[in-house]
Design an enzyme around this catalytic site. Sequence first.
Site, PDB file in Angstrom:
ATOM      1  CD  GLN A  16      10.491 -19.887  69.188  1.00  0.00           C
ATOM      2  OE1 GLN A  16      10.795 -21.002  69.519  1.00  0.00           O
ATOM      3  NE2 GLN A  16       9.708 -19.663  68.166  1.00  0.00           N
ATOM      4  CB  SER A  17      15.967 -16.381  68.380  1.00  0.00           C
ATOM      5  OG  SER A  17      16.117 -14.980  68.275  1.00  0.00           O
ATOM      6  NE  ARG A  37       8.460  -0.292  69.694  1.00  0.00           N
ATOM      7  CZ  ARG A  37       8.888  -0.275  68.449  1.00  0.00           C
ATOM      8  NH1 ARG A  37       9.089   0.875  67.854  1.00  0.00           N
ATOM      9  NH2 ARG A  37       9.107  -1.383  67.804  1.00  0.00           N
ATOM     10  CG  LEU A  71      14.081   2.887  78.684  1.00  0.00           C
ATOM     11  CD1 LEU A  71      13.733   3.926  79.741  1.00  0.00           C
ATOM     12  CD2 LEU A  71      15.385   2.173  79.072  1.00  0.00           C
ATOM     13  CB  THR A  73      15.951   2.515  73.750  1.00  0.00           C
ATOM     14  OG1 THR A  73      15.290   1.752  72.755  1.00  0.00           O
ATOM     15  CG2 THR A  73      15.961   1.775  75.054  1.00  0.00           C
ATOM     16  CG  ASN A  95      15.974 -11.377  69.314  1.00  0.00           C
ATOM     17  OD1 ASN A  95      15.638 -10.743  70.312  1.00  0.00           O
ATOM     18  ND2 ASN A  95      15.124 -12.096  68.619  1.00  0.00           N
ATOM     19  CE  LYS A 135      13.443  -5.648  59.822  1.00  0.00           C
ATOM     20  NZ  LYS A 135      12.244  -4.955  60.262  1.00  0.00           N
ATOM     21  CD  GLU A 138      12.581 -22.120  63.897  1.00  0.00           C
ATOM     22  OE1 GLU A 138      12.851 -21.595  64.989  1.00  0.00           O
ATOM     23  OE2 GLU A 138      13.257 -23.051  63.412  1.00  0.00           O
ATOM     24  CG  ASP A 167      12.964 -18.448  66.320  1.00  0.00           C
ATOM     25  OD1 ASP A 167      13.801 -17.662  65.868  1.00  0.00           O
ATOM     26  OD2 ASP A 167      11.769 -18.414  65.989  1.00  0.00           O
ATOM     27  N   GLY A 245      21.981 -42.090  61.996  1.00  0.00           N
ATOM     28  CA  GLY A 245      23.185 -42.794  62.397  1.00  0.00           C
ATOM     29  C   GLY A 245      23.400 -44.030  61.542  1.00  0.00           C
ATOM     30  N   GLY A 246      24.269 -44.918  61.998  1.00  0.00           N
ATOM     31  CA  GLY A 246      24.572 -46.115  61.223  1.00  0.00           C
ATOM     32  C   GLY A 246      23.548 -47.238  61.417  1.00  0.00           C
TER      33      GLY A 246
HETATM   34  N1  CAO Z   1      12.191   1.743  72.214  1.00  0.00           N
HETATM   35  C1  CAO Z   1      12.243   2.308  70.987  1.00  0.00           C
HETATM   36  N2  CAO Z   1      12.389   1.617  69.844  1.00  0.00           N
HETATM   37  C2  CAO Z   1      12.498   0.283  69.955  1.00  0.00           C
HETATM   38  C3  CAO Z   1      12.456  -0.389  71.206  1.00  0.00           C
HETATM   39  C4  CAO Z   1      12.289   0.415  72.369  1.00  0.00           C
HETATM   40  N3  CAO Z   1      12.246  -0.115  73.593  1.00  0.00           N
HETATM   41  N4  CAO Z   1      12.568  -1.700  70.993  1.00  0.00           N
HETATM   42  C5  CAO Z   1      12.683  -1.874  69.666  1.00  0.00           C
HETATM   43  N5  CAO Z   1      12.642  -0.688  69.038  1.00  0.00           N
HETATM   44  C6  CAO Z   1      12.765  -0.441  67.596  1.00  0.00           C
HETATM   45  C7  CAO Z   1      14.052  -0.928  67.002  1.00  0.00           C
HETATM   46  O1  CAO Z   1      15.096  -0.067  67.314  1.00  0.00           O
HETATM   47  C8  CAO Z   1      13.716  -0.956  65.524  1.00  0.00           C
HETATM   48  O2  CAO Z   1      13.821   0.344  65.014  1.00  0.00           O
HETATM   49  P1  CAO Z   1      14.560   0.705  63.611  1.00  0.00           P
HETATM   50  O3  CAO Z   1      13.832  -0.100  62.571  1.00  0.00           O
HETATM   51  O4  CAO Z   1      14.368   2.148  63.482  1.00  0.00           O
HETATM   52  O5  CAO Z   1      15.974   0.279  63.732  1.00  0.00           O
HETATM   53  C9  CAO Z   1      12.226  -1.322  65.542  1.00  0.00           C
HETATM   54  O6  CAO Z   1      11.801  -1.192  66.896  1.00  0.00           O
HETATM   55  C10 CAO Z   1      11.872  -2.704  65.076  1.00  0.00           C
HETATM   56  O7  CAO Z   1      12.829  -3.664  65.459  1.00  0.00           O
HETATM   57  P2  CAO Z   1      13.107  -4.913  64.503  1.00  0.00           P
HETATM   58  O8  CAO Z   1      13.444  -4.406  63.144  1.00  0.00           O
HETATM   59  O9  CAO Z   1      14.078  -5.799  65.167  1.00  0.00           O
HETATM   60  O10 CAO Z   1      11.663  -5.617  64.505  1.00  0.00           O
HETATM   61  P3  CAO Z   1      10.857  -6.250  63.283  1.00  0.00           P
HETATM   62  O11 CAO Z   1       9.556  -6.652  63.875  1.00  0.00           O
HETATM   63  O12 CAO Z   1      10.813  -5.389  62.101  1.00  0.00           O
HETATM   64  O13 CAO Z   1      11.717  -7.558  62.892  1.00  0.00           O
HETATM   65  C11 CAO Z   1      12.773  -9.677  63.332  1.00  0.00           C
HETATM   66  C12 CAO Z   1      11.633  -8.714  63.686  1.00  0.00           C
HETATM   67  C13 CAO Z   1      12.703 -10.825  64.306  1.00  0.00           C
HETATM   68  C14 CAO Z   1      12.579 -10.204  61.901  1.00  0.00           C
HETATM   69  C15 CAO Z   1      14.136  -8.955  63.450  1.00  0.00           C
HETATM   70  O14 CAO Z   1      14.229  -8.398  64.729  1.00  0.00           O
HETATM   71  C16 CAO Z   1      15.330  -9.868  63.220  1.00  0.00           C
HETATM   72  O15 CAO Z   1      15.672 -10.226  62.085  1.00  0.00           O
HETATM   73  N6  CAO Z   1      16.014 -10.255  64.314  1.00  0.00           N
HETATM   74  C17 CAO Z   1      17.225 -11.040  64.234  1.00  0.00           C
HETATM   75  C18 CAO Z   1      16.902 -12.478  63.931  1.00  0.00           C
HETATM   76  C19 CAO Z   1      15.980 -13.096  64.952  1.00  0.00           C
HETATM   77  O16 CAO Z   1      16.197 -13.079  66.134  1.00  0.00           O
HETATM   78  N7  CAO Z   1      14.931 -13.719  64.456  1.00  0.00           N
HETATM   79  C20 CAO Z   1      14.072 -14.540  65.312  1.00  0.00           C
HETATM   80  C21 CAO Z   1      12.728 -14.054  65.326  1.00  0.00           C
HETATM   81  S1  CAO Z   1      11.668 -15.273  66.036  1.00  0.00           S
HETATM   82  O17 CAO Z   1      11.233 -16.184  64.744  1.00  0.00           O
END
Ligand code: CAO
Length: 414
Positions: A16-17, A37, A71, A73, A95, A135, A138, A167, A245-246
């Site tokens: 979301q963020s 991905r 893609l 990556t 993010n 990690k 919200e 977010d 507020g006040g």
């Molecule tokens: N191709 C290949 N790999 C990809 C990719 C792509 N196109 N897109 C993402 N990935 C990979 C990432 O590189 C990551 O790999 P590693 O763990 O090996 O580094 C993996 O996918 C997972 O990404 P993530 O760790 O960001 O995702 P998650 O679901 O585990 O965590 C979240 C989600 C939101 C907790 C975390 O991204 C985070 O803390 N973000 C920052 C704070 C934030 O924005 N929070 C708001 C979330 S909304 O409430």
Amino acid sequence: MKALEGVRVLDMTHVQSGPTGTQLLAWFGADVIKVERPGSGDATRGQLRDIPEVDSLYFTMLNHNKRSITLNTKSQKGQEIFSELIESCDVLAENFAPGALDRMGFSWQRIQEINPRIIYASVKGFGPGPYQDCKVYENVAQCTGGEASTTGFDDGPPTITGAQIGDSGTGLNMALGIVTALFQREKTGRGQRVECAMQDGVLNLCRVKLRDQQRLSRGPLTEYPQYPNGEFGDATPRAGNASGGGQPGWVVKCRGWESDPNSYIYVIAQAASFEHLACAIGREDWLEDPEWNTPKARLPKLGQMFDEIEKWTTTLTKFEIMAILNPLDVPCGPVLSMKELADEPSLRATGTVVEVDHPARGKYLTVGNPIKLSESATTVTRSPLLGEHTDEILREILGLANDQIAAMRSEGAV
Ligand code: CAO
């Protein structure tokens, strides 16, 4: 013409963020290319689904006006393509969890080497410090940014707000950071790093509570419901529905509250219009009574005052009260349900609530752009299907031929 026409954003955001920030840029006319991905895409496509196999409202309502490319990556070919996209974009936004982009091999240093003009914007849960590697979702941000400790009632637990201030609030900060950096680039020719922490964003929105923390050391917070009979500890307490507020304010019941959970109105009893308010509720006697006729006299008995106001408000609907108090300059606002907001014609007319058509889900409602520009009108278009624009983007921006794209697809890079 749209304000951000010609700006190209490589959008690695998810959940979301980040997506709320890049969605704003898209609404202002930027070409936002969402990189996802292959196979799965942004996790929210499948979260809280209301229709099987169809992109969720969670996803569609955060990703309007964008294009989607798949893609991988982490594959070698995918990284080559990613580098070329960085070269051809003005902004890279992400993010991911802390360090994820570095682990893919794209540090800020490398990104700058590829494109010194790029603006690289990130949202993380925390800035540098003890929690920088965590990690964050919200509600974690609401708890760690001061929202939860200051929200709710004194005799209840810390409370989360439904407004996604961690977010969507931080997404707003990121969008502003990006646009500001683009503005600076006009003069310097250089890109820069934009970092937004969700904890910082929430604390920024809780600024008045840090104000109260400092006031507390000089005496009780007289506008809080704890005054004068309750106790204050050493930290800003939860203030229930008291105004920040006040001016004294509270949520009071309206006619039908017994069966309608939203039959309430917020009333502010400010000094400037107190006379009108007292007359409207039938308490003209307060105006002659030294126990009631000054803000200072009323301050220790605000609870009693709102009980009296409520005796009147429970005889009328929230809309009838609005119609009576508004012309008297008594600030007030009905508690509107999501159903009422969805049906409100004026919000439809301004584009704040918009109906969008989606090929798989049909028509649905969304919240449009809350920022209205007179020279850059927003038209909300549907979110992209996963990888819908992969071929188009690879052909148009990177000049790849169809057989090259087909080869990439067969090796799983897109
Ligand atoms: N191709 C290949 N790999 C990809 C990719 C792509 N196109 N897109 C993402 N990935 C990979 C990432 O590189 C990551 O790999 P590693 O763990 O090996 O580094 C993996 O996918 C997972 O990404 P993530 O760790 O960001 O995702 P998650 O679901 O585990 O965590 C979240 C989600 C939101 C907790 C975390 O991204 C985070 O803390 N973000 C920052 C704070 C934030 O924005 N929070 C708001 C979330 S909304 O409430």
